[in-house]
Design a protein around this motif. Sequence first.
Motif, mmCIF file in Angstrom:
data_model
loop_
_atom_site.group_PDB
_atom_site.id
_atom_site.type_symbol
_atom_site.label_atom_id
_atom_site.label_comp_id
_atom_site.label_asym_id
_atom_site.label_seq_id
_atom_site.Cartn_x
_atom_site.Cartn_y
_atom_site.Cartn_z
ATOM 1 N N GLY B 162 0.902 -1.431 0.064
ATOM 2 C CA GLY B 162 0.147 0.132 0.120
ATOM 3 C C GLY B 162 0.644 1.197 -0.070
ATOM 4 O O GLY B 162 2.059 1.410 0.383
ATOM 5 N N LEU B 163 0.093 2.456 -0.532
ATOM 6 C CA LEU B 163 0.909 3.623 -0.405
ATOM 7 C C LEU B 163 -0.254 4.560 0.381
ATOM 8 O O LEU B 163 -1.271 4.619 0.034
ATOM 9 C CB LEU B 163 0.930 4.026 -1.677
ATOM 10 N N VAL B 164 0.485 4.992 1.570
ATOM 11 C CA VAL B 164 -0.367 5.937 2.656
ATOM 12 C C VAL B 164 0.115 7.451 2.335
ATOM 13 O O VAL B 164 1.316 7.739 2.454
ATOM 14 C CB VAL B 164 -0.433 5.532 3.755
ATOM 15 N N ILE B 165 -0.720 8.311 1.782
ATOM 16 C CA ILE B 165 -0.395 9.816 1.677
ATOM 17 C C ILE B 165 -0.891 10.557 2.836
ATOM 18 O O ILE B 165 -2.261 10.571 2.785
ATOM 19 C CB ILE B 165 -0.799 10.316 0.350
ATOM 20 N N LEU B 166 -0.041 10.944 3.649
ATOM 21 C CA LEU B 166 -0.781 11.817 4.987
ATOM 22 C C LEU B 166 -0.554 13.255 4.123
ATOM 23 O O LEU B 166 0.675 13.880 4.356
ATOM 24 C CB LEU B 166 0.169 11.736 5.956
ATOM 25 N N ALA B 167 -1.728 14.048 3.988
ATOM 26 C CA ALA B 167 -1.328 15.405 3.556
ATOM 27 C C ALA B 167 -1.762 16.331 4.346
ATOM 28 O O ALA B 167 -2.975 16.209 5.097
ATOM 29 C CB ALA B 167 -2.301 15.429 2.262
ATOM 30 N N ASN B 168 -1.087 17.523 4.731
ATOM 31 C CA ASN B 168 -1.225 18.426 5.874
ATOM 32 C C ASN B 168 -1.231 19.776 5.255
ATOM 33 O O ASN B 168 -0.384 20.333 4.669
ATOM 34 C CB ASN B 168 -0.222 18.382 6.921
ATOM 35 N N THR B 169 -2.556 20.395 5.414
ATOM 36 C CA THR B 169 -2.462 21.768 5.002
ATOM 37 C C THR B 169 -3.306 22.672 5.987
ATOM 38 O O THR B 169 -3.774 22.271 7.307
ATOM 39 C CB THR B 169 -3.302 21.917 3.567
ATOM 40 N N GLY B 170 -3.374 24.052 5.928
ATOM 41 C CA GLY B 170 -4.115 25.026 6.668
ATOM 42 C C GLY B 170 -3.297 25.285 7.888
ATOM 43 O O GLY B 170 -1.893 25.260 8.071
ATOM 44 N N SER B 171 -3.828 25.921 8.972
ATOM 45 C CA SER B 171 -3.066 25.963 10.279
ATOM 46 C C SER B 171 -3.044 24.971 11.096
ATOM 47 O O SER B 171 -3.858 24.120 11.007
ATOM 48 C CB SER B 171 -3.853 27.318 10.787
ATOM 49 N N SER B 172 -1.969 24.963 11.832
ATOM 50 C CA SER B 172 -1.735 23.996 12.985
ATOM 51 C C SER B 172 -0.799 24.674 14.160
ATOM 52 O O SER B 172 0.163 25.267 13.698
ATOM 53 C CB SER B 172 -1.561 22.726 12.284
ATOM 54 N N LEU B 173 -0.991 24.030 15.028
ATOM 55 C CA LEU B 173 0.156 24.107 16.202
ATOM 56 C C LEU B 173 -0.077 22.492 16.935
ATOM 57 O O LEU B 173 -0.656 22.267 17.724
ATOM 58 C CB LEU B 173 -0.352 25.314 17.423
ATOM 59 N N LEU B 174 0.950 21.961 16.375
ATOM 60 C CA LEU B 174 0.470 20.407 16.596
ATOM 61 C C LEU B 174 2.150 19.831 17.020
ATOM 62 O O LEU B 174 2.903 19.854 16.219
ATOM 63 C CB LEU B 174 0.366 19.886 15.243
ATOM 64 N N THR B 175 1.885 19.056 18.161
ATOM 65 C CA THR B 175 2.834 17.800 18.221
ATOM 66 C C THR B 175 2.447 16.555 18.109
ATOM 67 O O THR B 175 1.249 16.100 18.665
ATOM 68 C CB THR B 175 3.725 18.111 19.448
ATOM 69 N N GLU B 176 2.882 15.354 17.655
ATOM 70 C CA GLU B 176 2.276 14.401 17.202
ATOM 71 C C GLU B 176 3.406 13.148 17.197
ATOM 72 O O GLU B 176 4.544 13.296 16.996
ATOM 73 C CB GLU B 176 1.511 14.208 16.070
ATOM 74 N N ASN B 177 2.915 11.932 17.365
ATOM 75 C CA ASN B 177 3.808 10.897 17.057
ATOM 76 C C ASN B 177 3.089 10.094 16.182
ATOM 77 O O ASN B 177 1.736 9.875 16.104
ATOM 78 C CB ASN B 177 3.836 10.049 18.481
ATOM 79 N N VAL B 178 3.722 9.136 15.229
ATOM 80 C CA VAL B 178 3.174 8.477 14.340
ATOM 81 C C VAL B 178 3.869 7.145 14.243
ATOM 82 O O VAL B 178 5.306 7.172 14.023
ATOM 83 C CB VAL B 178 3.506 9.003 12.657
ATOM 84 N N GLU B 179 3.200 6.222 14.620
ATOM 85 C CA GLU B 179 3.806 4.610 14.598
ATOM 86 C C GLU B 179 3.529 3.941 13.289
ATOM 87 O O GLU B 179 2.236 4.084 12.921
ATOM 88 C CB GLU B 179 3.373 3.938 15.893
#
Lengths: 254, 405
Positions: B162-179
């Motif tokens: 599979g191919l997974v595309i995570l697209a991020n646009t707009g405003s943000s103030l974000l801290t995250e973890n991706v497993e």
Amino acid sequence: MAVLEIRDLHVSVQTEQGSKPILRGVDLTIKKGETHAIMGPNGSGKSTLAYTIAGHPKYTVDSGSITLDGQDVLAMTVDERARAGLFLAMQYPVEIPGVTVTNFLRTAKTAIDGEAPPIRHWIKDVKSSMKNLRMDSTFAERNVNEGFSGGEKKRHEVLQMELLKPTFAVLDETDSGLDVDALKIVSEGVNRAKENTNLGVLLITHYTRILRYIKPDFVHVFVDGRIAEQGGPELADRLEDEGYDRFLVGEATA
Amino acid sequence: MTISAPEATTTKLENTGQLGYKKHTDGGWGLVPIQTRSERFASTNVEDFPAVTGREAVWKLTPIDRVADLIDGPLDGGVYDIDATLVEGVDVRWVDRTDTRIGSAGTPEERASANAWTQFEKALAITVSGEEAKTVRVRRSDLGSGARAAHVILEAKPFSTGLVILANTGSSLLTENVEILVGEGANLTVVTVQQWDDDAVHLASHFTTVGRDARVKHVVVTLGGSVVRVNPSTHLNAQGGEVEALGLYFADAGQHLEQQVYVDHDAPHTRSRVTYKGALQGAGARTVWVGDVLIRQSATGTDSYEQNRNLVLTDGTRADSIPNLEIETGDIAGAGHASATGRFDDEQLFYLQARGIPEEEARRLVVRGFLTEIVQQIGDPELEERLEIAIEEELNGTSLSTDGR
């Protein structure tokens, strides 16, 4: 009849020790269809002349003129000179990562002609020119000069010359580093361009061997930034026998 | 081979004049606290980390004043709007903190990552199964300007593709973890694209584990945002695992784009390729790339290569590029690293101009060529085309010929 005229050209280069004069008054007239060989020992200013005609920013023209059909070449930018019909086949072509030969050739052709070449016609032209220069078709998808052997770089320069169809081409030591087979292939390319487009050629070389395959109409011997002697093809034969010593000795005792 | 902490430069070293006598000073950076990359402190609890001073290895090149809210503050850990394409073989849903997959790929090594871990409430889980190739697009475009924590689980079932595309646009103030959990024999491509608004701040840690004979391609594309730091680490802990980590970034005036890439070779016959390329233009444009590769004793037959290339387009920019390679076994197939940061080459420009191509167009051709190498490897024509256009827009943002030379 197109003509490239160089009059009393003085050129210097900036070094850490200040400005160093290289060309000290060069006069040269090349008409379309003519082939002029410029020969001379290392450091005599042959390549400086080539790069000055093309407009490399490293060289400063102190006085004199270069005109193409009366137009002031020195007032043109590098790309304007190319679009006016001048071409420089470089001695050390640079690598351009990420830009394929196909993309590069099409972009250059579009810039020179002022419009994109008709696609089917263009692909045919590229393919046949590459075939003539014994270049593999995979060549087109490689990045410009990246990982090319010395011979491949020179063939790629001649390929561009054949496709861009300039009025005058300056070949800066295109023969250096080529084995005899590559030399013949490259020379054939130059001769084809002469025949097809009546190209005027300024052939810069240290050795006489390329002159066996590309016949010059005029031979000029460059010594210490000027033309020390000029004549017909017979002058090249004499240089082959005698070398440049006679000019250098003369200078030392002057 | 073990690596001991270099001596502090404040210690006076006697200079006997003997070549090689002086200990390496690490460029006079002062005390270097980290020994080997694998021994960094890790915890999922934010309270376990001391206050950030800006001198820590993981923070020293980051503008911590601009990300302070994410390191320390309260975070909204609730669900947010996503826009995901429905694709057969891909399941996208919100899961609780009790989901067994959470925590199986990695543990935070810095405070902002731990802060997100401590405060997220629901995790977004994307599960890929089935051997047929498929593409799923998950878009976040409305995260708002409040400080937020997020957690993403991305699982590729054994032998799935599979191919997974995570697209991020707009405003943000974000801290995250991706497993990212790549099952045995799976073939997964993950592309995270940051095209945030100009004021966005985003810190992300990606933790990937790669199963036996599995292959993961991980691509980080960052074009927009004020401060964006994506730190992907990959644990090659099963035999025959392979990672290809690619990155592309384009920093404009005032932007800070950072990536700290870590590949941990921890099993025999694992392979890694890391290639990050960036362009910088405009006053204050800043990029950071740190590439750590660790080849453990367990990782015999490893084949590894990492490289970073930066193209500086104007004055007033800064690109940090720090490749590190730690090798604990002599029995490897290959390991190398390369880094180069350069200006536009005048000779390239001359060559193209000498073929009639105007200066501005020549510069574009070179930058486009430089970055396209990464874009072309994504494997999704739609996204590739969109990114080519986005790069073109970045290039239009500043007149390249007025670089003050």
